[in-house]
Design an enzyme around this catalytic site. Structure first.
Site, mmCIF file in Angstrom:
data_model
loop_
_atom_site.group_PDB
_atom_site.id
_atom_site.type_symbol
_atom_site.label_atom_id
_atom_site.label_comp_id
_atom_site.label_asym_id
_atom_site.label_seq_id
_atom_site.Cartn_x
_atom_site.Cartn_y
_atom_site.Cartn_z
ATOM 1 N N HIS A 77 -9.848 0.651 5.090
ATOM 2 C CA HIS A 77 -8.315 0.578 5.771
ATOM 3 C C HIS A 77 -8.516 1.590 6.676
ATOM 4 O O HIS A 77 -9.657 2.885 6.998
ATOM 5 C CB HIS A 77 -7.459 1.447 4.167
ATOM 6 C CG HIS A 77 -6.233 1.527 5.227
ATOM 7 N ND1 HIS A 77 -5.203 2.226 5.895
ATOM 8 C CD2 HIS A 77 -4.371 0.551 5.168
ATOM 9 C CE1 HIS A 77 -4.116 2.459 5.922
ATOM 10 N NE2 HIS A 77 -4.128 0.852 5.560
ATOM 11 N N GLY B 36 1.706 1.473 10.759
ATOM 12 C CA GLY B 36 3.359 2.798 10.627
ATOM 13 C C GLY B 36 3.363 3.808 12.046
ATOM 14 O O GLY B 36 4.700 4.677 11.775
ATOM 15 N N GLU C 153 -7.155 4.316 7.990
ATOM 16 C CA GLU C 153 -6.914 5.867 7.669
ATOM 17 C C GLU C 153 -7.972 6.287 7.121
ATOM 18 O O GLU C 153 -8.640 7.779 7.285
ATOM 19 C CB GLU C 153 -5.681 5.963 7.014
ATOM 20 C CG GLU C 153 -4.252 5.614 7.010
ATOM 21 C CD GLU C 153 -2.979 4.917 6.403
ATOM 22 O OE1 GLU C 153 -2.874 5.432 5.320
ATOM 23 O OE2 GLU C 153 -1.895 4.793 7.216
ATOM 24 N N ASN D 117 0.849 -0.818 0.166
ATOM 25 C CA ASN D 117 -0.189 0.169 -0.297
ATOM 26 C C ASN D 117 0.932 1.482 -0.170
ATOM 27 O O ASN D 117 1.951 1.333 0.901
ATOM 28 C CB ASN D 117 -1.168 -0.087 1.655
ATOM 29 C CG ASN D 117 -2.020 1.342 1.598
ATOM 30 O OD1 ASN D 117 -1.659 2.535 0.656
ATOM 31 N ND2 ASN D 117 -2.505 1.528 2.079
ATOM 32 N N SER E 37 3.498 -2.290 10.567
ATOM 33 C CA SER E 37 4.797 -2.252 10.507
ATOM 34 C C SER E 37 5.838 -3.941 9.625
ATOM 35 O O SER E 37 6.846 -4.144 11.293
ATOM 36 C CB SER E 37 5.468 -2.209 11.390
ATOM 37 O OG SER E 37 4.255 -0.965 11.872
ATOM 38 N N GLU F 42 -4.889 -4.822 10.015
ATOM 39 C CA GLU F 42 -4.621 -4.523 10.420
ATOM 40 C C GLU F 42 -5.011 -3.750 11.652
ATOM 41 O O GLU F 42 -5.187 -2.915 11.729
ATOM 42 C CB GLU F 42 -4.337 -3.638 9.302
ATOM 43 C CG GLU F 42 -4.168 -3.675 7.828
ATOM 44 C CD GLU F 42 -3.777 -3.170 6.819
ATOM 45 O OE1 GLU F 42 -2.455 -2.661 6.586
ATOM 46 O OE2 GLU F 42 -4.311 -1.154 6.999
ATOM 47 N N LYS G 82 0.172 4.239 -0.367
ATOM 48 C CA LYS G 82 -0.812 5.827 -0.296
ATOM 49 C C LYS G 82 -0.170 6.638 -0.877
ATOM 50 O O LYS G 82 -0.167 6.944 -1.498
ATOM 51 C CB LYS G 82 0.254 5.685 1.904
ATOM 52 C CG LYS G 82 -0.316 4.582 3.047
ATOM 53 C CD LYS G 82 -0.202 4.757 4.143
ATOM 54 C CE LYS G 82 0.042 3.576 5.365
ATOM 55 N NZ LYS G 82 -0.181 3.385 6.532
HETATM 56 C C1 PEP Z 1 -0.693 -0.359 5.866
HETATM 57 O O1 PEP Z 1 -0.554 0.612 5.348
HETATM 58 O O2 PEP Z 1 -1.263 -0.945 5.579
HETATM 59 C C2 PEP Z 1 0.677 -0.566 6.610
HETATM 60 C C3 PEP Z 1 0.209 -1.612 7.688
HETATM 61 O O3 PEP Z 1 1.230 -0.110 6.920
HETATM 62 P P1 PEP Z 1 2.963 0.216 7.466
HETATM 63 O O4 PEP Z 1 3.777 -1.242 6.761
HETATM 64 O O5 PEP Z 1 3.534 1.148 6.837
HETATM 65 O O6 PEP Z 1 2.677 -0.222 9.436
#
Ligand code: PEP
Length: 250
Positions: free
Chosen positions: A95, A173, A97, A9, A213, A167, A11
């Site tokens: 997601h 992040g 976000e 992803n 992460s 997630e 973003k």
């Molecule tokens: C994500 O945006 O779905 C995500 C898991 O980000 P990160 O790997 O940076 O934590």
């Protein structure tokens, strides 16, 4: 056997030319130990990256979002039909976000899933609990509610077309990853919930990805868990070498 998937992803990162170069790098790298790589790229990049990804079956194209309406006076929105014609195969829905920063609630997510599936797009449905829920130990109940509100209205046929991405918000992040055991426990919980609702054949065939992460240093251990079928990767998907290393962790 379930698909083992490394999804990146991006973003709101990369310019079009940077994104094209990254996608070309993944194609040129060739097959990894993942069954599939998926890149979730910004809208502006879709058509160009679709050209880069044509005539190969290793890297697939996803959008990060779609409109909750089919067409019309919705300034700034991008419809499922537009994505389909741009060559998109997958789309993220739910997601964290989008849920938190753009107030996307379950009724919006259900509309998006319906429009995406009607257009022939495959949905990667994201869910996961915030830190305070994890600290209170009520994550299973919260994830169960997200499943009920987001996808349990779907027919067995439609639910079987989904990819689920667990997630935990506290791990996105932040550099803080769920332990392999925490990931496995939740993935097994999600699969058992799917089994209760739709039966074991469907539950056992659905890929459930872990996100939060993921990086080359932890991907092997996380992906080796029996109910973890790959990862949805943010930051570490922006560098060719690290995403390829993650995609080679199966
Ligand atoms: C994500 O945006 O779905 C995500 C898991 O980000 P990160 O790997 O940076 O934590």
């Amino acid at each position: 056997m379930r698909d083992q998937i490394a999804a990146g992803n991006w973003k709101m990162n990369t310019t079009i030319s940077e994104g094209v170069a990254l996608a070309k790098g993944l194609v040129d790298n060739g097959k990894t130990t993942a069954d599939k790589m998926i890149v979730c790229v910004p809208f502006t990049h879709l058509a160009k990256i679709s050209d880069v990804l044509s005539s190969q079956l290793t890297v697939f194209l996803a959008a990060q979002n779609l409109a909750s309406e089919a067409s019309g006076a919705y300034t700034g929105e991008v419809s499922a039909a537009m994505l389909k014609e741009a060559g998109v195969q997958y789309v993220l829905v739910g997601h964290s976000e989008r849920r938190t920063l753009y107030a996307e609630d379950a009724s919006i997510l259900r509309k998006k899933i319906a429009l995406a599936q009607d257009a022939g797009l495959k949905v990667i449905f994201c869910l996961g609990e915030p830190l305070e829920v994890r600290e209170a130990g009520t994550q299973n109940a919260v994830v169960q509610q997200q499943l009920e509100d987001g996808i349990y209205h779907l027919s067995a046929e439609d639910v079987s077309k989904l990819i689920i991405a667990y997630e935990p918000i506290w791990a996105i992040g932040t550099g803080k990853t769920a332990s392999p055991e925490q990931a496995q426990d939740m993935h097994a919980y999600i699969r058992s919930s799917l089994e209760t609702k739709y039966g074991s054949q469907i539950a056992n065939a659905m890929s459930i990805l872990y996100g939060g992460s993921v990086k080359p240093a932890n991907s092997k251990e996380i992906f080796s868990q029996p109910d973890v079928d790959g990862g949805l990767v943010g930051g570490a998907s922006l560098k060719l070498d690290s995403f390829v290393a993650i995609a080679n962790s199966f």
